[in-house]
Design a protein around this motif. Sequence first.
Motif, PDB file in Angstrom:
ATOM      1  N   ASN A 131       0.819  -1.218   0.000  1.00 23.78           N
ATOM      2  CA  ASN A 131       0.000   0.000   0.000  1.00 23.78           C
ATOM      3  C   ASN A 131       0.853   1.268   0.000  1.00 23.78           C
ATOM      4  O   ASN A 131       0.417   2.337   0.418  1.00 23.78           O
ATOM      5  N   THR A 132       2.087   1.078  -0.498  1.00 27.51           N
ATOM      6  CA  THR A 132       2.991   2.215  -0.731  1.00 27.51           C
ATOM      7  C   THR A 132       3.553   2.115  -2.150  1.00 27.51           C
ATOM      8  O   THR A 132       4.728   2.388  -2.386  1.00 27.51           O
ATOM      9  N   ASN A 133       2.703   1.655  -3.082  1.00 21.20           N
ATOM     10  CA  ASN A 133       3.079   1.504  -4.485  1.00 21.20           C
ATOM     11  C   ASN A 133       4.182   0.477  -4.693  1.00 21.20           C
ATOM     12  O   ASN A 133       5.085   0.670  -5.522  1.00 21.20           O
ATOM     13  N   ALA A 134       4.115  -0.607  -3.952  1.00 23.60           N
ATOM     14  CA  ALA A 134       5.113  -1.668  -4.130  1.00 23.60           C
ATOM     15  C   ALA A 134       4.498  -3.016  -3.782  1.00 23.60           C
ATOM     16  O   ALA A 134       3.540  -3.104  -3.006  1.00 23.60           O
ATOM     17  N   TRP A 135       5.068  -4.057  -4.398  1.00 26.33           N
ATOM     18  CA  TRP A 135       4.717  -5.429  -4.048  1.00 26.33           C
ATOM     19  C   TRP A 135       5.791  -5.982  -3.122  1.00 26.33           C
ATOM     20  O   TRP A 135       6.972  -5.637  -3.237  1.00 26.33           O
ATOM     21  N   GLU A 136       5.387  -6.894  -2.263  1.00 26.62           N
ATOM     22  CA  GLU A 136       6.330  -7.594  -1.393  1.00 26.62           C
ATOM     23  C   GLU A 136       6.017  -9.080  -1.486  1.00 26.62           C
ATOM     24  O   GLU A 136       4.846  -9.476  -1.381  1.00 26.62           O
ATOM     25  N   LEU A 137       7.050  -9.886  -1.680  1.00 29.32           N
ATOM     26  CA  LEU A 137       6.837 -11.321  -1.817  1.00 29.32           C
ATOM     27  C   LEU A 137       6.305 -11.904  -0.518  1.00 29.32           C
ATOM     28  O   LEU A 137       6.889 -11.713   0.551  1.00 29.32           O
ATOM     29  N   GLU A 138       5.199 -12.611  -0.602  1.00 30.69           N
ATOM     30  CA  GLU A 138       4.594 -13.269   0.551  1.00 30.69           C
ATOM     31  C   GLU A 138       5.118 -14.701   0.678  1.00 30.69           C
ATOM     32  O   GLU A 138       5.592 -15.118   1.726  1.00 30.69           O
ATOM     33  N   THR A 139       5.007 -15.468  -0.420  1.00 31.88           N
ATOM     34  CA  THR A 139       5.462 -16.848  -0.395  1.00 31.88           C
ATOM     35  C   THR A 139       5.581 -17.361  -1.819  1.00 31.88           C
ATOM     36  O   THR A 139       4.977 -16.814  -2.744  1.00 31.88           O
ATOM     37  N   VAL A 140       6.370 -18.376  -1.993  1.00 28.56           N
ATOM     38  CA  VAL A 140       6.406 -19.131  -3.246  1.00 28.56           C
ATOM     39  C   VAL A 140       5.681 -20.422  -2.965  1.00 28.56           C
ATOM     40  O   VAL A 140       6.069 -21.179  -2.061  1.00 28.56           O
ATOM     41  N   GLN A 141       4.612 -20.685  -3.687  1.00 23.03           N
ATOM     42  CA  GLN A 141       3.708 -21.769  -3.321  1.00 23.03           C
ATOM     43  C   GLN A 141       3.501 -22.739  -4.475  1.00 23.03           C
ATOM     44  O   GLN A 141       3.385 -22.337  -5.624  1.00 23.03           O
ATOM     45  N   LYS A 142       3.416 -24.001  -4.120  1.00 20.02           N
ATOM     46  CA  LYS A 142       3.091 -25.053  -5.078  1.00 20.02           C
ATOM     47  C   LYS A 142       1.696 -25.583  -4.774  1.00 20.02           C
ATOM     48  O   LYS A 142       1.232 -25.524  -3.625  1.00 20.02           O
ATOM     49  N   ALA A 143       1.029 -26.077  -5.797  1.00 16.71           N
ATOM     50  CA  ALA A 143      -0.252 -26.721  -5.570  1.00 16.71           C
ATOM     51  C   ALA A 143      -0.037 -28.047  -4.862  1.00 16.71           C
ATOM     52  O   ALA A 143       1.015 -28.691  -5.010  1.00 16.71           O
ATOM     53  N   SER A 144      -1.010 -28.460  -4.072  1.00 15.24           N
ATOM     54  CA  SER A 144      -0.863 -29.733  -3.365  1.00 15.24           C
ATOM     55  C   SER A 144      -2.222 -30.393  -3.226  1.00 15.24           C
ATOM     56  O   SER A 144      -3.248 -29.731  -3.354  1.00 15.24           O
TER      57      SER A 144
END
Length: 408
Positions: free
Chosen positions: A395-408
């Motif tokens: 919410n400051t004009n940027a993305w931040e990585l939350e997680t790298v996720q695979k389907a399961s």
Amino acid sequence: MKKFLAGALSAALMLSLLAGCGGGTPAASGGTTSGGAAAPSGTPASGDKVIKVGVFEPASGDSASGGKKETLGMQFANAETPTVEVGGETYTVQLVLSDNGSTTDKAPSAAADLVSQNVAIVLGSYGSGVSMAASDTFKEAGIAAMGVTCTNPNVTAGNDHYFRICFLDNFQAQVLANFAMEKFQAKTAYCLGETGNEYDQGLIAFFEQVFTANGGKVIKDSFPTNNSDFNSYLNKAKAEGADVIFTPVSIAYATQIITQAQSLGITAPFLGSDTLDDNMVLEAANGTDIQLYVSTFYQEGGAPTFDQGIKDYINSNASAKDANGGNDTIAAVTAMGYDAYYVALEAIKAAGSADPAAIKAALPGVTYTGVSGAIAFDDIGDAIRDTAYIKHSTNTNAWELETVQKAS
């Protein structure tokens, strides 16, 4: 991963600046007329051997922002690597752009325009609906088309000419449904999409299937095309006690939904698909209390050399910066467009020919390690992908990585 040479990049940037002085194009390597006809650029010297790569992307309409960013990745790659070796001879690669207008009714004529200009292979489109609408045109011409971020399974189903390098909606929906339950312990999900939109409705159907199979409850609504007032839908989500709101809509709709959700005091987290990974959506969330999470193909920082190269390219070219929304935030679709260009070059080299039929025959066997990861095709023509990036807006004009996720 593609290795960069500083001198080559510097030269490419200088060429892009010179080409950009002409104005009116999304970036240095190609342009589109208002009617969607291609405006060839980077015209080679007389006598040079040329191979044309069609760029079938939206430069207008609801998906224009994403289409321009996807095209930008191809244009950067073309500026970086403007030639390809074919059968021992050097060919200049010319990008030919045609605007599909983000609509299924304009897509066939945009595809026909590329066919008439004798392209050897087609890249695109951003948007599954337009890809499906143009499919038969490419089929009849015997030209391979390679989707970059069109995620609906039906794009490649039942044909041997459409391929793609992105993950599919069933995978993306599974990742997001799992994330909703793991991150937020969500029991009730409110899903909102555009009526009749195959992308929106397909993702919602897949999400519902996974979410309910895991014991969750789904509430669904659809809004009419060109709707601009989402208050009633958002109030319903609030009244129903939704733990998450899943809205895999276009960029234009997403910005309105986020803005109106803030005014209504919506506190439930929003989950968005790859279309919401856009700096226009970031701008809508800027300064708000909205919790926004999206699944996507790439996160800035994943390939530092590419990141620096594309940022330099954007910042040295006013047309490229405009196409990127006025800043140098790297969209995942740009990285995917970049990779798609190099996969196309690998297919051309493997074919050893500029003949579209030979390139189409060679494409299924191509493998390539790009900035977005390893790329290979299964027997349907879909990319073999098992990973998605989930990131959130700061919410400051940027993305931040939350997680790298695979389907399961």
